[in-house]
Write an enzyme that holds these catalytic residues in place. Structure first.
Site, PDB file in Angstrom:
ATOM      1  N   ALA A 152     -13.567   1.777  -2.113  1.00  0.00           N
ATOM      2  CA  ALA A 152     -13.609   2.747  -3.211  1.00  0.00           C
ATOM      3  C   ALA A 152     -12.711   2.287  -4.340  1.00  0.00           C
ATOM      4  CB  ALA A 152     -13.173   4.130  -2.737  1.00  0.00           C
ATOM      5  N   CYS A 210       0.823  -1.216   0.000  1.00  0.00           N
ATOM      6  CA  CYS A 210       0.000   0.000   0.000  1.00  0.00           C
ATOM      7  C   CYS A 210       0.854   1.263   0.000  1.00  0.00           C
ATOM      8  CB  CYS A 210      -0.934   0.000   1.204  1.00  0.00           C
ATOM      9  SG  CYS A 210      -1.993   1.459   1.260  1.00  0.00           S
ATOM     10  N   GLU A 265     -26.518  14.797  -0.878  1.00  0.00           N
ATOM     11  CA  GLU A 265     -27.878  14.953  -0.357  1.00  0.00           C
ATOM     12  C   GLU A 265     -28.864  14.036  -1.074  1.00  0.00           C
ATOM     13  OE1 GLU A 265     -30.078  18.658  -1.396  1.00  0.00           O
ATOM     14  OE2 GLU A 265     -28.247  19.200  -2.487  1.00  0.00           O
ATOM     15  N   GLU A 317      -7.972   1.593 -12.446  1.00  0.00           N
ATOM     16  CA  GLU A 317      -7.384   2.812 -11.892  1.00  0.00           C
ATOM     17  C   GLU A 317      -6.197   3.296 -12.721  1.00  0.00           C
ATOM     18  OE1 GLU A 317      -8.686   2.236  -7.220  1.00  0.00           O
ATOM     19  OE2 GLU A 317      -6.756   1.453  -7.893  1.00  0.00           O
ATOM     20  N   TYR A 363      -9.841  -3.545 -10.005  1.00  0.00           N
ATOM     21  CA  TYR A 363      -9.428  -2.271  -9.412  1.00  0.00           C
ATOM     22  C   TYR A 363      -8.181  -1.699 -10.084  1.00  0.00           C
ATOM     23  CZ  TYR A 363     -12.030  -2.839  -4.914  1.00  0.00           C
ATOM     24  OH  TYR A 363     -12.959  -2.956  -3.930  1.00  0.00           O
ATOM     25  N   HIS A 376     -27.318  20.951   1.637  1.00  0.00           N
ATOM     26  CA  HIS A 376     -27.592  21.494   0.309  1.00  0.00           C
ATOM     27  C   HIS A 376     -26.731  22.725   0.039  1.00  0.00           C
ATOM     28  CE1 HIS A 376     -30.009  22.362  -3.243  1.00  0.00           C
ATOM     29  NE2 HIS A 376     -30.057  23.623  -2.840  1.00  0.00           N
ATOM     30  N   LYS A 436      -0.237   5.323  -5.978  1.00  0.00           N
ATOM     31  CA  LYS A 436      -1.233   5.283  -7.061  1.00  0.00           C
ATOM     32  C   LYS A 436      -2.209   6.443  -6.937  1.00  0.00           C
ATOM     33  CE  LYS A 436      -4.728   3.116  -6.232  1.00  0.00           C
ATOM     34  NZ  LYS A 436      -5.514   2.008  -5.656  1.00  0.00           N
ATOM     35  N   CYS A 441      -1.578   1.619  -2.948  1.00  0.00           N
ATOM     36  CA  CYS A 441      -2.620   2.631  -2.740  1.00  0.00           C
ATOM     37  C   CYS A 441      -2.107   4.070  -2.708  1.00  0.00           C
ATOM     38  CB  CYS A 441      -3.359   2.366  -1.424  1.00  0.00           C
ATOM     39  SG  CYS A 441      -3.466   0.667  -0.908  1.00  0.00           S
TER      40      CYS A 441
END
Length: 465
Positions: free
Chosen positions: A347, A48, A447, A189, A185, A442, A56, A53
Site C-alpha cells: 500500500a 519502520c 464490492e 506520502e 512512496y 453492500h 509516518k 512506517c
C-alpha cells in the site's frame, strides 16, 4: 533438524541490527533454543517503528482529519474552525514510538535474546567486534539486518540545506512552505501529509508520472488527484539550493525559483553497509551496493546471512520480517522455507490511498500476453453528501488463458485494508470466476471487485517508465 551447540562459539546467532527483520529472526531462533545476541547502535525497532512506517502513518491519519472536518458539514454537522497543533502531534507520535520501542525490547528479553547497545562489525565469518567496548564475540551464525538509509541524489549545490525522511520526524514546527523532491512512496506520502496539515506543498519529480513501476492508470489517477491538493511539478529537477532571508531558495531545472522553509529530499535509499567489515568475510556488494544472498538469505560466506533492506530484494517491512522468520526456521528450526518475492501486497499511504497486489497492466501484458482488464471508476458513497471531488479507481487484471487473477489495483479510501484481504485470494491463485461467485458486501466500495463482469475496451499499452 535443529543444530547442536558447539562450545567453541560464544553464541549460536549474532544479529547485527535491531529492526523488524533482525528482531523477528532473533526471537524465533531463541525460541528454538539458540543462544542469541543482538547488537543495535541506535534504537530497537528499526526504520519502520522509529522513523518510518509507524510514525509516518500516524501523521497520515492526522492529515486526513482535515477532509473529515470539511465532509462533516454535508452530513449535518456544524464544526467550528479546526486548529492544528504540530507540537501536540509530535509529542504524542514520539511517545507512541517510544512505547513500541519498549515492547520490541521487552519481547526480545522475554525470548531470551541478549541485546547490546553497540555497533557491531564483522571481523571474520564467525567473529564480530563490538565497537564501543572492543569485545570480540564468536558466533556460529551471523545475521546482517542493518537496513538502509535515505540518500540525497543527485547531489546538487546546497544539498546540505535539505532534510531526508529521517530528519523530517525531528522538525519542531510545521513548515509553512515545503518542497518535496521525489516520486516514490516516501515523497508521495510526505507530500500528502504536509499538504493535508496546511503546509503549502510543492512535489517535484523528474519523471512524467509518480510512482514508477506501478500500474500506469493508477499513476495517472494519483497525479490528477495530487494536482488538486498541491503544486505538482513533473519533468522537473532541482538545480541548486541557497539560503535566502532565513528560508531556502530552490532554483529548478526550468529556470523557475521557489522560496520555501524546508526541502525534503526523498529520492532513494541505500543499504547500510559502510564499515560493516563484509570484505573480511569475502562478501562483495552487488551493483546496487547491497549484500547478495540466495533464496534462503545466505551469503557467499556460509555462516553469514542477510535479510531486509540491506539485501535490496524488496524494501518492505513485512518482507524483512518474513525473511527473518524463514532464516530462523531454516537454520535453527529444521523447517527450511524461502520467501516468495514475486507476489507482494503493498500500500501507498497517499491521499487518495493505493493498494496493489500482483502485476500492473503493462507488466501483465508483457508476462502473460493475452489479458483481460476489468475496471471500475466511481464516486464513493460518502462523497455524494460531502460534495468532495473524489473518485475511486479499481482494476482487476486476468490472464485470459487460465482465468487467474494476476493483479488487483485500488486507488481510494482504505485501499490498503482492501488489498490486504484481496491479497489472500490472489496469493492462493484465485481465478476471475472465484471473484464472480463471491457475494458482494453492500453498500461498500470493495464490492466493485466482485461485480465487474465485462472487460474494459482494449487500450493502447502505456509505457512502464
Amino acid at each position: 533438524m535443529t543444530e547442536t551447540r558447539n562450545d567453541a562459539f560464544d553464541v549460536d546467532l549474532f544479529v547485527i541490527g535491531g529492526g523488524s527483520g533482525g528482531v523477528r529472526a532473533a526471537r524465533i531462533a531463541a525460541g528454538y533454543g539458540a543462544r542469541v545476541q543482538l547488537a543495535e547502535e541506535y534504537r530497537v525497532g528499526g526504520t519502520c517503528v522509529i522513523r518510518g512506517c509507524v510514525p509516518k502513518k500516524l501523521m497520515v491519519y492526522a492529515g486526513r482529519f482535515a477532509d473529515e472536518f470539511e465532509d462533516a458539514a454535508g452530513f449535518g454537522w456544524e464544526v467550528g474552525t479546526p486548529r492544528f497543533d504540530w507540537a501536540v502531534l509530535k509529542a504524542r507520535r514520539d511517545a507512541e514510538v517510544t512505547r513500541l520501542e519498549g515492547i520490541y525490547a521487552t519481547n526480545l528479553m522475554r525470548a531470551g535474546v541478549e541485546v547490546v547497545a553497540d555497533r557491531a562489525v564483522i571481523e571474520d565469518p564467525h567473529t564480530v567486534r563490538l565497537v564501543r567496548s572492543g569485545t570480540l564475540v564468536r558466533a556460529r551464525h551471523i545475521l546482517v539486518a542493518v537496513g538502509a538509509h535515505p540518500v540525497k541524489e543527485p547531489l546538487i549545490p546546497g544539498a546540505e540545506l535539505a532534510i531526508t525522511s529521517n530528519e523530517v520526524f525531528e522538525l519542531e514546527t510545521r513548515p509553512e512552505r515545503i518542497l518535496v523532491v521525489g516520486g516514490g512512496y516516501i515523497a508521495v506520502e510526505f507530500a500528502g501529509v504536509f499538504a493535508a496539515l496546511g503546509t503549502r506543498t510543492t512535489l517535484l519529480h523528474r519523471g512524467d508520472r509518480l510512482l514508477r513501476g506501478f500500474d500506469g492508470e493508477i499513476r495517472q489517477a494519483l497525479g490528477e488527484a495530487y494536482a488538486k491538493r498541491m503544486d505538482l511539478r513533473l519533468d522537473t529537477t532541482v538545480h541548486r539550493l541557497d539560503r535566502r532571508d532565513g528560508a531556502i531558495l530552490a532554483t529548478l531545472s526550468d529556470g523557475s525559483e521557489l522560496l520555501v522553509d524546508q526541502v525534503l529530499v526523498a529520492t532513494g535509499r541505500r543499504p547500510n553497509v559502510a564499515g560493516l567489515g563484509l570484505e573480511k568475510a569475502g562478501i562483495e556488494l552487488d551493483a546496487a551496493g547491497a549484500i547478495p544472498v540466495d533464496r534462503f538469505s545466505q551469503t557467499v560466506a556460509p555462516s553469514i546471512y542477510a535479510v531486509g533492506d540491506v539485501t535490496n530484494r524488496a524494501a518492505l517491512t513485512p518482507i524483512a520480517i518474513r525473511e527473518g522468520h524463514a532464516f530462523a526456521d531454516t537454520v535453527f528450526g529444521g523447517k527450511p522455507w524461502a520467501v516468495d518475492h514475486d507476489l507482494i501486497p503493498t500500500a501507498v499511504f497517499s491521499t487518495p490511498e493505493i493498494g496493489v497486489v500482483g502485476h500492473g497492466e503493462e507488466v501483465a501484458r508483457r508476462l502473460h500476453g493475452e489479458i483481460d482488464v476489468y475496471e471500475a471508476r466511481f464516486r464513493p458513497m460518502k462523497a455524494t453528501l460531502s460534495g468532495r471531488d473524489e473518485r475511486i479507481l479499481m482494476k482487476v487484471i486476468v490472464d485470459r488463458a487460465s482465468d487467474r487473477v494476476v493483479g488487483v489495483h485500488v486507488l481510494g479510501h482504505d485501499a490498503g485494508e482492501i488489498i490486504q484481504a484481496v491479497g489472500i485470494a490472489v496469493t492462493m491463485g484465485a481465478k476471475k470466476a472465484d471473484f464472480d461467485r463471491t457475494i458482494a458486501v453492500h453498500p461498500t466500495a470493495g464490492e466493485e471487485l466482485v461485480t465487474m463482469r465485462t472487460p474494459s475496451v482494449v487500450k493502447q499499452p502505456v509505457a512502464v517508465g
